[in-house]
Scaffold this motif. Structure first.
Motif, mmCIF file in Angstrom:
data_model
loop_
_atom_site.group_PDB
_atom_site.id
_atom_site.type_symbol
_atom_site.label_atom_id
_atom_site.label_comp_id
_atom_site.label_asym_id
_atom_site.label_seq_id
_atom_site.Cartn_x
_atom_site.Cartn_y
_atom_site.Cartn_z
ATOM 1 N N ILE A 12 -0.390 3.473 -5.293
ATOM 2 C CA ILE A 12 -0.596 2.514 -4.205
ATOM 3 C C ILE A 12 -0.125 1.118 -4.625
ATOM 4 O O ILE A 12 0.595 0.444 -3.884
ATOM 5 C CB ILE A 12 -2.077 2.509 -3.766
ATOM 6 C CG1 ILE A 12 -2.421 3.834 -3.082
ATOM 7 C CG2 ILE A 12 -2.386 1.326 -2.859
ATOM 8 C CD1 ILE A 12 -3.910 4.081 -2.884
ATOM 9 N N GLN B 239 -6.012 3.285 4.987
ATOM 10 C CA GLN B 239 -6.710 2.679 3.855
ATOM 11 C C GLN B 239 -7.991 2.005 4.319
ATOM 12 O O GLN B 239 -9.038 2.136 3.683
ATOM 13 C CB GLN B 239 -5.810 1.658 3.144
ATOM 14 C CG GLN B 239 -4.709 2.271 2.332
ATOM 15 C CD GLN B 239 -3.799 1.221 1.706
ATOM 16 O OE1 GLN B 239 -3.805 0.049 2.066
ATOM 17 N NE2 GLN B 239 -2.985 1.662 0.758
ATOM 18 N N THR C 199 1.518 5.800 2.170
ATOM 19 C CA THR C 199 1.929 4.817 1.168
ATOM 20 C C THR C 199 3.290 5.200 0.609
ATOM 21 O O THR C 199 4.201 4.371 0.530
ATOM 22 C CB THR C 199 0.885 4.741 0.029
ATOM 23 O OG1 THR C 199 -0.340 4.251 0.563
ATOM 24 C CG2 THR C 199 1.351 3.841 -1.102
#
Length: 180
Positions: free
Chosen positions: A91, A125, A159
């Motif tokens: 990430i 997220q 991501t």
């Protein structure tokens, strides 16, 4: 200073309180702070666009405030063994790559716009984090942790997709040729 920028600053100011509540294992308090701060992200953008209050400060600080909030949570969760370290590194690597690319592009007068997959990544997220905090607040309900991890994995997929998408769409930024 306009209201959207105040909301953005409020999100940054909320982070130390979120971190303290989380570290003291006051998970319900941490959850409320995180959700309220996340809500300001949606709110500041809507207000700025609706009322023509988009500023350079907001363009820079809004995504930075989001990252500070979300990645402080991921850092805490990695330290606590909830988020695998390798996942947090993936990430962060995507964020550093995209931010670096945007910086280089900006120096060349190129604007690297956010793609839809990057926005989806952020949404997942910002869903995964509070669900995982809720799982800590009520550990006896095991399914909450499973749901939180599913959202985290979806966020991880987006991501990677968004990172690849940014690089492919803007590969000229990575050109090895000297343009000076």
């Amino acid at each position: 200073m306009n209201l959207p920028n105040k909301l953005t600053i409020g999100r940054v100011v909320a982070v130390p309180f979120f971190v303290a509540a989380y570290m003291l294992e006051f998970y319900p308090v941490a959850l409320v702070i995180f959700v309220a701060a996340s809500f300001t992200d949606m709110l500041d953008g809507k207000i700025a666009r609706k009322h023509g209050l988009v500023t350079n400060f907001g363009k820079i600080m809004d995504p930075l405030a989001d990252k500070i909030l979300v990645y402080s949570a991921f850092c805490l969760m990695t330290a606590g063994g909830i988020v695998p370290g390798w996942m947090f590194i993936v990430i962060l690597a995507r964020e550093f790559a995209v931010s670096g690319m945007r910086t280089v592009a900006a120096s060349e007068g190129i604007v690297v716009a956010a793609g839809m997959s990057g926005k989806i990544k952020t949404v997942f997220q910002m869903i995964a984090v509070p669900v995982l905090i809720l799982a800590l607040a009520v550990p006896e309900v095991k399914v909450i942790m499973i749901i939180g991890m599913v959202f985290l994995w979806i966020a991880l997929v987006f991501t990677v997709i968004s990172g690849v998408e940014y690089i492919v769409r803007n590969k000229e930024v990575f050109s090895m040729e000297n343009k000076a």
